[in-house]
Write a protein that holds these residues in place. Sequence first.
Motif, PDB file in Angstrom:
ATOM      1  N   ASN A 445       0.852  -1.186   0.000  1.00  0.00           N
ATOM      2  CA  ASN A 445       0.000   0.000   0.000  1.00  0.00           C
ATOM      3  C   ASN A 445       0.885   1.232   0.000  1.00  0.00           C
ATOM      4  O   ASN A 445       1.817   1.336   0.808  1.00  0.00           O
ATOM      5  N   VAL A 446       0.594   2.171  -0.886  1.00  0.00           N
ATOM      6  CA  VAL A 446       1.434   3.355  -1.040  1.00  0.00           C
ATOM      7  C   VAL A 446       0.834   4.497  -0.227  1.00  0.00           C
ATOM      8  O   VAL A 446      -0.274   4.966  -0.496  1.00  0.00           O
ATOM      9  N   LEU A 447       1.572   4.942   0.790  1.00  0.00           N
ATOM     10  CA  LEU A 447       1.095   6.002   1.672  1.00  0.00           C
ATOM     11  C   LEU A 447       0.914   7.301   0.902  1.00  0.00           C
ATOM     12  O   LEU A 447       1.843   7.794   0.265  1.00  0.00           O
ATOM     13  N   GLY A 448      -0.283   7.867   0.957  1.00  0.00           N
ATOM     14  CA  GLY A 448      -0.523   9.173   0.352  1.00  0.00           C
ATOM     15  C   GLY A 448      -0.950   9.135  -1.094  1.00  0.00           C
ATOM     16  O   GLY A 448      -1.260  10.177  -1.668  1.00  0.00           O
ATOM     17  N   SER A 449      -0.989   7.957  -1.730  1.00  0.00           N
ATOM     18  CA  SER A 449      -1.419   7.903  -3.122  1.00  0.00           C
ATOM     19  C   SER A 449      -2.929   8.121  -3.200  1.00  0.00           C
ATOM     20  O   SER A 449      -3.660   7.914  -2.228  1.00  0.00           O
ATOM     21  N   SER A 450      -3.387   8.552  -4.372  1.00  0.00           N
ATOM     22  CA  SER A 450      -4.816   8.835  -4.522  1.00  0.00           C
ATOM     23  C   SER A 450      -5.625   7.560  -4.288  1.00  0.00           C
ATOM     24  O   SER A 450      -5.291   6.500  -4.789  1.00  0.00           O
ATOM     25  N   GLY A 451      -6.676   7.699  -3.503  1.00  0.00           N
ATOM     26  CA  GLY A 451      -7.525   6.556  -3.194  1.00  0.00           C
ATOM     27  C   GLY A 451      -7.007   5.694  -2.066  1.00  0.00           C
ATOM     28  O   GLY A 451      -7.652   4.714  -1.696  1.00  0.00           O
ATOM     29  N   SER A 452      -5.857   6.035  -1.494  1.00  0.00           N
ATOM     30  CA  SER A 452      -5.300   5.216  -0.421  1.00  0.00           C
ATOM     31  C   SER A 452      -5.855   5.655   0.931  1.00  0.00           C
ATOM     32  O   SER A 452      -6.581   6.639   1.044  1.00  0.00           O
ATOM     33  N   VAL A 453      -5.464   4.934   1.974  1.00  0.00           N
ATOM     34  CA  VAL A 453      -6.086   5.115   3.275  1.00  0.00           C
ATOM     35  C   VAL A 453      -5.668   6.420   3.961  1.00  0.00           C
ATOM     36  O   VAL A 453      -6.465   7.030   4.674  1.00  0.00           O
ATOM     37  N   LEU A 456      -7.716   9.489   3.029  1.00  0.00           N
ATOM     38  CA  LEU A 456      -9.055   9.300   3.601  1.00  0.00           C
ATOM     39  C   LEU A 456      -9.044   9.619   5.086  1.00  0.00           C
ATOM     40  O   LEU A 456      -9.912  10.367   5.577  1.00  0.00           O
ATOM     41  N   PHE A 457      -8.078   9.066   5.822  1.00  0.00           N
ATOM     42  CA  PHE A 457      -8.002   9.326   7.259  1.00  0.00           C
ATOM     43  C   PHE A 457      -7.790  10.813   7.534  1.00  0.00           C
ATOM     44  O   PHE A 457      -8.396  11.386   8.446  1.00  0.00           O
ATOM     45  N   LYS A 458      -6.910  11.461   6.770  1.00  0.00           N
ATOM     46  CA  LYS A 458      -6.642  12.888   6.979  1.00  0.00           C
ATOM     47  C   LYS A 458      -7.907  13.717   6.762  1.00  0.00           C
ATOM     48  O   LYS A 458      -8.178  14.664   7.514  1.00  0.00           O
ATOM     49  N   ASP A 459      -8.643  13.363   5.726  1.00  0.00           N
ATOM     50  CA  ASP A 459      -9.882  14.089   5.452  1.00  0.00           C
ATOM     51  C   ASP A 459     -10.887  13.881   6.579  1.00  0.00           C
ATOM     52  O   ASP A 459     -11.555  14.829   7.009  1.00  0.00           O
ATOM     53  N   GLN A 460     -10.978  12.656   7.082  1.00  0.00           N
ATOM     54  CA  GLN A 460     -11.902  12.381   8.179  1.00  0.00           C
ATOM     55  C   GLN A 460     -11.489  13.121   9.447  1.00  0.00           C
ATOM     56  O   GLN A 460     -12.344  13.637  10.180  1.00  0.00           O
ATOM     57  N   ILE A 461     -10.188  13.193   9.712  1.00  0.00           N
ATOM     58  CA  ILE A 461      -9.700  13.929  10.880  1.00  0.00           C
ATOM     59  C   ILE A 461      -9.997  15.415  10.735  1.00  0.00           C
ATOM     60  O   ILE A 461     -10.426  16.082  11.685  1.00  0.00           O
ATOM     61  N   ALA A 462      -9.763  15.959   9.525  1.00  0.00           N
ATOM     62  CA  ALA A 462     -10.020  17.384   9.279  1.00  0.00           C
ATOM     63  C   ALA A 462     -11.491  17.730   9.482  1.00  0.00           C
ATOM     64  O   ALA A 462     -11.827  18.848   9.877  1.00  0.00           O
ATOM     65  N   ARG A 463     -12.379  16.765   9.220  1.00  0.00           N
ATOM     66  CA  ARG A 463     -13.821  16.998   9.388  1.00  0.00           C
ATOM     67  C   ARG A 463     -14.309  16.682  10.798  1.00  0.00           C
ATOM     68  O   ARG A 463     -15.502  16.732  11.063  1.00  0.00           O
ATOM     69  N   ALA A 515      -4.170   4.409  12.022  1.00  0.00           N
ATOM     70  CA  ALA A 515      -5.177   5.433  12.289  1.00  0.00           C
ATOM     71  C   ALA A 515      -4.907   6.125  13.629  1.00  0.00           C
ATOM     72  O   ALA A 515      -4.996   7.356  13.729  1.00  0.00           O
ATOM     73  N   ARG A 516      -4.564   5.342  14.646  1.00  0.00           N
ATOM     74  CA  ARG A 516      -4.308   5.927  15.966  1.00  0.00           C
ATOM     75  C   ARG A 516      -3.098   6.863  15.934  1.00  0.00           C
ATOM     76  O   ARG A 516      -3.120   7.955  16.513  1.00  0.00           O
ATOM     77  N   ASN A 517      -2.020   6.420  15.265  1.00  0.00           N
ATOM     78  CA  ASN A 517      -0.830   7.255  15.176  1.00  0.00           C
ATOM     79  C   ASN A 517      -1.105   8.530  14.393  1.00  0.00           C
ATOM     80  O   ASN A 517      -0.609   9.608  14.737  1.00  0.00           O
ATOM     81  N   LEU A 518      -1.893   8.416  13.339  1.00  0.00           N
ATOM     82  CA  LEU A 518      -2.212   9.595  12.537  1.00  0.00           C
ATOM     83  C   LEU A 518      -3.044  10.585  13.345  1.00  0.00           C
ATOM     84  O   LEU A 518      -2.837  11.799  13.269  1.00  0.00           O
ATOM     85  N   ILE A 519      -3.972  10.078  14.132  1.00  0.00           N
ATOM     86  CA  ILE A 519      -4.771  10.951  14.999  1.00  0.00           C
ATOM     87  C   ILE A 519      -3.870  11.667  15.995  1.00  0.00           C
ATOM     88  O   ILE A 519      -3.959  12.884  16.188  1.00  0.00           O
ATOM     89  N   LYS A 520      -2.969  10.900  16.632  1.00  0.00           N
ATOM     90  CA  LYS A 520      -2.058  11.481  17.622  1.00  0.00           C
ATOM     91  C   LYS A 520      -1.157  12.539  16.997  1.00  0.00           C
ATOM     92  O   LYS A 520      -0.998  13.641  17.514  1.00  0.00           O
ATOM     93  N   LEU A 521      -0.530  12.182  15.861  1.00  0.00           N
ATOM     94  CA  LEU A 521       0.427  13.081  15.236  1.00  0.00           C
ATOM     95  C   LEU A 521      -0.245  14.264  14.547  1.00  0.00           C
ATOM     96  O   LEU A 521       0.430  15.212  14.145  1.00  0.00           O
ATOM     97  N   SER A 522      -1.564  14.215  14.417  1.00  0.00           N
ATOM     98  CA  SER A 522      -2.302  15.354  13.887  1.00  0.00           C
ATOM     99  C   SER A 522      -2.726  16.300  15.008  1.00  0.00           C
ATOM    100  O   SER A 522      -3.383  17.312  14.758  1.00  0.00           O
ATOM    101  N   GLY A 523      -2.353  15.956  16.243  1.00  0.00           N
ATOM    102  CA  GLY A 523      -2.619  16.845  17.365  1.00  0.00           C
ATOM    103  C   GLY A 523      -3.928  16.594  18.077  1.00  0.00           C
ATOM    104  O   GLY A 523      -4.447  17.482  18.755  1.00  0.00           O
ATOM    105  N   TYR A 524      -4.485  15.379  17.946  1.00  0.00           N
ATOM    106  CA  TYR A 524      -5.760  15.066  18.596  1.00  0.00           C
ATOM    107  C   TYR A 524      -5.628  13.822  19.463  1.00  0.00           C
ATOM    108  O   TYR A 524      -4.643  13.087  19.378  1.00  0.00           O
ATOM    109  N   THR A 525      -6.629  13.601  20.273  1.00  0.00           N
ATOM    110  CA  THR A 525      -6.716  12.374  21.057  1.00  0.00           C
ATOM    111  C   THR A 525      -7.875  11.544  20.503  1.00  0.00           C
ATOM    112  O   THR A 525      -8.721  12.050  19.761  1.00  0.00           O
TER     113      THR A 525
END
Length: 609
Positions: A445-453, A456-463, A515-525
Amino acid sequence: MTYRTRLLLLMFLDSVIVSTALFIAAWVTYRSKDVFQLDAIVISAVALLISHHLFAAVYKLYHKVWAYASVGELLAIVKSVTLSIIVAGLVQMIAADFTLYSRALLVTWLLHVTLIGGSRFVWRVFHDRYIDGYQGQNRTLIVGAGAAGTMVARQLHNRNEHKEIRPIAFVDDDMTKQRMEMYGIPVLGRIQDVPAIVDQQQIDLIVIAIPSLANGELNTIVNICSQADAKVQLIPKLEDLLTGRVEVSSLKNVDEKELLGRAPVELDIDAISQYVSGRTVLVTGAGGSIGSELCRQLMPFQPGRLLLVGHDEFSIYQIHMELKDTYDSTATEFVTLIGDVRDKDRMYEIVQQYAPAIIYHAAAHKHVPLMEYNPHEAVKNNVIGTKNMAEAADAFNVNTFVLISTDKAVRPTNVMGATKRITEIIIQHLNQTSQTTFAAVRFGNVLGSSGSVIPLFKDQIARGGPVTVTDPDMVRYFMTIPEASRLVIQAGTLARGGEIFVLDMGEPVRIVDLARNLIKLSGYTETEIGIEYSGIRPGEKMFEEPLSDDEVHPGEVYEKIYVGRTLEVDPRLITRLIEQFSDKDDTQLKEALMTIVHTERTELAAKGS
């Protein structure tokens, strides 16, 4: 406070200090003796006042931002005071028949440095403690008490800029730093103690201040921090700090490669330079996430001509403009070619006209659930498109053809994986009779490629969440977009014909941990951004594998790169599929695809027995 008001206030304050300091010094040093002339003291005090303001202007004492005062500002005060004392001493000698009241001048110097410097720093301390205060600030734990960590602590003390952050403590694994203090901030333990310290000290924010961390080490620290109920942020990379592109206290959120959990694979620069430099290179799908990054990675090796092939005119326009603006267009000629790989005549026309030495075939449909609902499009684009490009390469004697495949081609259970496995079979069969060297590269799985996870996770966190994960036990191998592109280029230099190259991607990563690491490193709990499980989607597997057991070839062919064995499959099965696929409905087509890959596995098992 306006600049003019601030300037007048500082000048008045300094004037009072300078005007009275010499008299105080004279009284202190000579109060029991009547040995000095009052007139000489008055004249030298006037000279001291004038010279002080003169040197204050020279050293810009009234232009300093004292909230950021450091050794440099203190030195400016010392220089200004010292030179003004020397001038006053010379005037004093002239006014008092060359008598110098040296002790009075020495005490005056001490009073000036203490009172002028102290007046600046007393206001700063008062402002920090009683005006800004600490209410409402994020209590912050700094991970790493090294150079970067102490720089963070120092800059965070400048509360005019960082009012929302209050450093409380450090953690560091260096045992010599335990129970020590930097800038009044104690080292309370080691990194493994973070969860306990967060609880004890009521920490709101964790700042990871070790910019030279390898990705695997960062992942370990993030996992420890994830056990604590606090937000997590990073400081920039060390190279950005050294070049001055960012401040050490410029906290940032997560970058894709920081989730990789290992060091990225490097390139054999010399081999690639000889392989690519000055040659005509064609990239299909050049406007996509993989194809465009592949073009960027190729540019430092200065291909003579780069053919950008794609069916989406806007994405081809974008990558063309980026390459032209970023790289030396005099060394490389860019050719933008609009065409669909499913159009055999157009692909033959392009390859014949431009005679590329190397083709990187990145054009493909790769979204697993979407291809389950659109199997005919998957066959047309992935199978027929690849066959068209590969046969064009064979017909016009292209030197090397590199197919971008996927780990989903291993024991495929979905349409996308089956079509990509069939494309591997196509090029392996062509390689047996062609002058062209054919090879495939399997991606995880290629991190950050179009259609990858990750997007999607970043967009969900931003919302504001929640982040949706299919299953808590699902695992995947991951690689970055640049890393994937480098693997493709490197594979071209290593290919001898028919190989399937695979990158050593370390250990598979659980999607929920990502997902958990991305949430943490995006500044959220996880309290702020929750995780929901949506269930496995059509065609998905719980785990992927880069090579099946019967494909594994022992040993690396290059550092972190492995190659699978060439497998023989009857090409008539694929020919029959292509001739008949349009007559089948979705269910029948899926069965036909699975029959081919199942037949392959049956034949392999028979040979093995």
